[in-house]
Design an enzyme around this catalytic site. Structure first.
Site, short mmCIF file in Angstrom:
data_model
loop_
_atom_site.label_atom_id
_atom_site.label_comp_id
_atom_site.label_asym_id
_atom_site.label_seq_id
_atom_site.Cartn_x
_atom_site.Cartn_y
_atom_site.Cartn_z
N CYS A 1 0.82 -1.21 0.00
CA CYS A 1 0.00 0.00 0.00
C CYS A 1 0.86 1.26 0.00
CB CYS A 1 -0.97 -0.01 1.17
SG CYS A 1 -0.23 -0.38 2.78
N TYR A 2 1.87 1.31 0.86
CA TYR A 2 2.78 2.46 0.84
C TYR A 2 3.47 2.61 -0.52
CZ TYR A 2 2.67 3.35 5.96
OH TYR A 2 2.31 3.69 7.24
#
Length: 349
Positions: free
Chosen positions: A161-162
């Site tokens: 996600c990051y």
């Protein structure tokens, strides 16, 4: 690759009882071309979906029962399998499914196949990889950048996600040669608590996260090498933070550049002009603008005093950062329009 457009595909979700599994179920309810047949969970085996996820009560999946994972059963009944397991737990499952049914389309949520080689994975995660032969068969599942590779593979490594927020925020500047790589790129990212997964831990109880804000993994986070590899950057300083909200990631990214603000904005607008799920904004985005969606909102500008380009990106960490992006990848693999089932707009409040 078999073209399955125009016909329904049968879906299984391995590890379906976490946050990403729940969001995947919710989003798949909007998809017109899927049949959800099998959901596995060791913790909730034998229980109905509506008992574990009351918010899905009355839906077409509410009476499905979680089962223990059986590779023969899942492989035989499925066209697409989503593997929602943590690193190290995922690669034996992916390998087993591939060996049973090589044509099966597999979308892996873990980090187990995200790197270009198993040696890099082993160095970053500190564990031995026992499905090294599959790396050549895997595409990195960031469609806006790796769409052509995804189309020609059967296994997709869903990005972290990051990294999704940072890579999308930087990529147009990188490929246009607008980043001065003599200086480090600095990515300052904040995530909601769902990014830690659905698990019991004192660190993520209400009183531990409410009314506070903290950085973590300051000495080095495993997503930094993923970001650096996909952007071909040698100097990346990535610092994640935990904020007291349920979902969302906001990344503020700084990079040295000689380009003016207007040039940066023109380059970003040109690169993303045909991308359904990347929205270029004229103001800094907020996580509430993308909550529950597959959008990535980006604002880019230039600080003339320091010579730093500034890109700010916002995603839903369990949407575009996980389950929404996984469905986008499935649509590519199956020949469906890329936005099928993903046309939700933000909850906002």
């Amino acid at each position: 690759m078999q073209d399955t457009s125009g016909q329904n595909v049968n879906i299984s979700i391995i590890g379906a009882s976490g946050y990403t599994g729940a969001e995947l179920l919710r989003l798949l309810l909007f998809h017109p071309f899927v049949n959800i047949l099998s959901l596995t969970s060791r913790q909730y085996a034998g229980q109905k979906v509506s008992d574990v996820f009351p918010h899905l009560y009355g839906s077409k999946v509410s009476k499905l029962v979680f089962t223990e994972f059986n590779v023969d059963t899942v492989a035989s009944m499925s066209d697409v399998v989503f593997v929602c397991l943590p690193h190290r737990a995922a690669f034996p499952v992916v390998r087993g499914l591939y060996e049973k049914k090589p044509e099966l389309k597999i979308i892996d949520f873990s980090a187990d196949f995200r790197f270009d080689s198993p040696e890099i994975y082993e160095k970053v995660y500190g564990v031995k990889h026992h499905a090294k032969e599959l790396f050549a068969k895997v595409a990195y599942g960031l469609p806006e950048i790796f769409r052509d590779e995804i189309k020609n593979k059967t296994i997709v490594a869903n990005p972290g996600c990051y990294p999704t927020s940072v890579i999308l925020g930087l990529y147009p500047a990188k490929i246009s040669g607008l980043i001065d790589e003599n200086y480090p790129v600095i990515a300052d990212s904040k995530s909601g608590v769902t990014g830690a997964g659905r698990k019991s831990s004192v660190s993520f109880t209400f009183c531990e996260v409410n009314e506070t804000f903290k950085a973590y993994a300051v000495e080095g986070h495993r997503h930094a090498p993923e970001i650096a590899e996909k952007l071909s950057l040698k100097k990346v300083r990535f610092t994640p933070h935990l904020v007291p909200m349920n979902r969302g990631i906001l990344s503020t990214i700084y990079f040295k550049t000689d380009a003016a603000k207007e040039e940066l904005q023109a380059v970003y607008n040109q690169f993303y002009k045909n991308e359904k799920f990347v929205r270029l904004k004229s103001f800094p985005p907020e996580t509430s603008h993308v909550a529950g969606t597959n959008f990535c909102d980006i604002y880019v500008t230039k600080d003339e005093e320091t010579g730093l380009g500034v890109a700010i990106s916002a995603i839903d960490n369990i949407g575009k950062g996980a389950s929404g992006q996984a469905i986008q990848n499935m649509n590519i693999l199956c020949g469906f329009p890329e936005d099928t089932g993903l046309n939700q707009y933000s909850l906002w409040i």
